[in-house]
Write a protein that holds these residues in place. Structure first.
Motif, PDB file in Angstrom:
ATOM      1  N   ASP A 141    -108.863 -17.558   7.108  1.00  0.00           N
ATOM      2  CA  ASP A 141    -108.141 -16.850   8.162  1.00  0.00           C
ATOM      3  C   ASP A 141    -108.897 -16.873   9.478  1.00  0.00           C
ATOM      4  OD1 ASP A 141    -106.311 -16.252   6.219  1.00  0.00           O
ATOM      5  OD2 ASP A 141    -106.644 -14.095   6.228  1.00  0.00           O
ATOM      6  N   TRP A 187    -108.424 -15.192  14.784  1.00  0.00           N
ATOM      7  CA  TRP A 187    -107.835 -15.232  13.461  1.00  0.00           C
ATOM      8  C   TRP A 187    -106.481 -15.925  13.448  1.00  0.00           C
ATOM      9  CZ3 TRP A 187    -110.735 -12.922   9.535  1.00  0.00           C
ATOM     10  CH2 TRP A 187    -111.820 -12.156   9.974  1.00  0.00           C
ATOM     11  N   PRO A 211    -104.033 -15.968  10.186  1.00  0.00           N
ATOM     12  CA  PRO A 211    -103.906 -15.661   8.751  1.00  0.00           C
ATOM     13  C   PRO A 211    -103.091 -16.682   7.966  1.00  0.00           C
ATOM     14  CG  PRO A 211    -103.515 -13.708  10.070  1.00  0.00           C
ATOM     15  CD  PRO A 211    -103.551 -14.862  11.027  1.00  0.00           C
ATOM     16  N   TRP A 260    -101.005  -9.603   9.318  1.00  0.00           N
ATOM     17  CA  TRP A 260    -101.068  -9.518   7.859  1.00  0.00           C
ATOM     18  C   TRP A 260    -100.001  -8.545   7.365  1.00  0.00           C
ATOM     19  CZ3 TRP A 260    -105.956  -9.449  10.446  1.00  0.00           C
ATOM     20  CH2 TRP A 260    -106.766 -10.562  10.190  1.00  0.00           C
ATOM     21  N   ARG A 284     -98.963 -20.574   6.949  1.00  0.00           N
ATOM     22  CA  ARG A 284     -99.417 -20.725   8.329  1.00  0.00           C
ATOM     23  C   ARG A 284     -98.690 -21.861   9.041  1.00  0.00           C
ATOM     24  NH1 ARG A 284    -105.429 -20.186   8.580  1.00  0.00           N
ATOM     25  NH2 ARG A 284    -105.428 -22.134   7.389  1.00  0.00           N
TER      26      ARG A 284
END
Length: 228
Positions: free
Chosen positions: A27, A64, A66, A194, A209
């Motif tokens: 992530d 980030w 995720p 998230w 992703r």
């Protein structure tokens, strides 16, 4: 504060975050850089968002992406009858108390807090430029819930929410869904980073992703969301 529409484009970032590519199964994409407006815009446009790697979100800044990503499509929002009834008990305002919403989200008593003073300053500047927005719920003249995030084209990247009265944050989310879904443009998405069981009950789903990044490219081509 009057929020400009359309938003004001800041100077470009000196950091090439848009050229970073996530590693499979990870992530965290990178660490470092800054929270200048140009850096933040470059990051969100590339599917990244910042969250500090130190205690309670302090530096170094982590960037980030995720895997999987939590996403809410306006048409998938699940509004139960109880929430519809709750809406009538709150006044919803937009962009009238942005810094207050951020401060409440950054409450040091909250478990897992990560919003630092530096983050508040950076996103307040994004708000001044027209990129960051707050959806607020009020009762009897008191701010009792809300959320904030970044809006670019048809993307709303949610950052955090809070409530001090039951259903106050849910009502703010419902109001956000109304704004994002107002014109029926199917390119528009709400990114929640998230997912959680609570968010899944409201209609949030997890996307790989790759699918998120493809949808992000489409969302960025949509007209800017109107929070006026």
């Amino acid at each position: 504060m009057t929020v400009p529409f359309p938003p004001t484009e800041p100077p470009p970032s000196e950091w090439a975050l848009g050229h970073l590519r996530p590693t499979e199964g990870e992530d965290l994409v990178a660490a470092g850089a800054d929270l200048a407006p140009g850096t933040l815009l470059s990051a969100y446009r590339a599917g990244l968002f910042p969250m500090g790697l130190g205690d309670h979100g302090t530096r170094p800044i982590g960037w980030w992406s995720p895997e999987p990503r939590g996403v809410l499509l306006p048409g998938d929002f699940r509004e139960r009858r109880s929430l519809t009834k709750s809406r009538a008990r709150f006044e919803v305002r937009v962009d009238t108390a942005f810094s207050d919403v951020m401060r409440r989200c950054a409450d040091p008593e909250r478990e897992g807090r990560w919003i630092t003073d530096e983050v508040v300053t950076a996103y307040t500047e994004m708000h001044r430029l027209g990129w960051a927005h707050s959806i607020e719920t009020w009762r009897d003249g008191e701010l009792v819930g809300g959320l904030y995030g970044i809006a670019i084209g048809g993307l709303f990247a949610g950052e955090s929410m809070f409530h001090s009265v039951r259903d106050a944050s849910k009502v703010a989310l419902a109001a956000l869904v109304d704004i994002v879904g107002a014109d029926g443009d199917e390119r528009r998405i709400i990114d929640v980073q998230w997912s959680t069981e609570h968010l899944e009950r409201l209609g949030v789903v997890e996307w790989p992703r790759r699918r998120y990044l493809e949808a992000l490219g489409e969302a960025l081509t949509a007209p800017d969301l109107d929070f006026g």
